[in-house]
Design a protein around this motif. Sequence first.
Motif, short mmCIF file in Angstrom:
data_model
loop_
_atom_site.label_atom_id
_atom_site.label_comp_id
_atom_site.label_asym_id
_atom_site.label_seq_id
_atom_site.Cartn_x
_atom_site.Cartn_y
_atom_site.Cartn_z
N PHE A 62 0.91 -1.28 0.57
CA PHE A 62 -0.01 0.23 0.44
C PHE A 62 0.58 1.48 0.01
O PHE A 62 1.99 1.09 0.43
N ALA A 63 0.58 2.51 -0.38
CA ALA A 63 1.10 3.75 0.17
C ALA A 63 0.21 4.39 1.15
O ALA A 63 -1.27 3.71 1.81
N ILE A 64 0.64 4.71 2.19
CA ILE A 64 0.02 5.25 3.62
C ILE A 64 0.28 6.11 3.79
O ILE A 64 1.82 6.53 3.73
N TYR A 112 -5.20 -2.22 5.85
CA TYR A 112 -5.81 -2.93 7.51
C TYR A 112 -4.37 -2.05 8.72
O TYR A 112 -5.12 -1.40 9.26
N THR A 113 -3.14 -2.06 8.24
CA THR A 113 -2.92 -1.89 9.52
C THR A 113 -1.00 -0.89 8.91
O THR A 113 -0.71 -1.35 7.97
N PHE A 118 -3.04 0.29 14.22
CA PHE A 118 -4.00 -0.12 12.75
C PHE A 118 -3.83 1.80 12.03
O PHE A 118 -3.20 2.30 12.40
N ALA A 119 -3.86 1.28 10.50
CA ALA A 119 -3.56 3.03 9.80
C ALA A 119 -5.02 3.19 9.69
O ALA A 119 -5.97 3.09 9.11
N HIS A 155 -9.92 2.43 9.10
CA HIS A 155 -9.81 2.42 9.92
C HIS A 155 -9.49 4.03 9.92
O HIS A 155 -9.47 4.61 9.94
N PHE A 156 -11.73 4.51 11.00
CA PHE A 156 -11.44 6.17 10.75
C PHE A 156 -11.34 7.24 12.22
O PHE A 156 -11.41 6.49 13.23
#
Length: 303
Positions: A62-64, A112-113, A118-119, A155-156
């Motif tokens: 992912f890009a996070i 997800y993480t 958590f991300a 996750h928000f």
Amino acid sequence: MEPHKLFLTILIIPLIIFHTSTPCAAANSKLFREYIGAMFKDVKFSDEPTNPNVDFHFILSFAIDYDGLNSPSPTNGKFNIFWDSTNLSPSHVSSIKSKHPNIKVAVSLGGYTVGSEFAYFKPFSIHSWVSNAVTSLTSIIKTYGLDGIDIDYEHFQADPETFAECIGLLIKTLKKSKVISFASIAPYADDEVQRQYIALWKKYGNIIDYVNFQFYAYDKGTTIPQFLSYFNNQSSNYVGGKVLASFQSDLSRGLTPEHGFFTACKMLKSQEKLHGIFVWCADDSKANGFIHEKQSQEILATH
């Protein structure tokens, strides 16, 4: 009624009807998509068999917008690379696309993480997050020669309206500047997740090309009738969207290929509802030689 009032009444009515009409999703397509790189299992683009008669999207994961695996913290839209960039580098992207004209490569945002945490989607403000996201993602996308983005926040720490506006403006800006040519979202059947993504869809669904709904997040042992019911329900939540069928390649959840996934896909295809198939994920599929990916592509490529 005076003539000019009659004219205005006749003029306004069809405009209202046109504006509120609901677009229909396209019929069957030959789109196959697969997430890749999140598990760091040394999988390469070239490992996976590619049917030349499908439209194939690899989705880098992912890009996070976090600062790193060691004590990670949110960076307000400043995205960093968290996929296996050793085996999935800019040169690898260029090579696979040059050899296979039917392949495009996207990047998924969020996940997800981050490490063991958590991300979260956690913007300081809409304006600052969008500005930072546009800048950082434009750099990554151009460096890697990518074609699109996928939104996979799960996750928000923000309300649905903020999520909708941030993501909607990001997609709109990247498309307007021609940095990307397509965008997708990846929701699943969780109340909070659905609140966020449905708010986004209601405001910006017209610029979102695909819905990678995570049907594999349903319980293991899902039956074909249940899967079809879930598919129709989610198509109603994302009205007019190209909702893709999906399975998880470690076969731990949802309707699996061994228990009727491809039968369900053929049923959707007979109803002109098979808008594509996506898989989580290539990292796990490498161990079995991508046998289910081959079957997926064959179904999509067959008239």
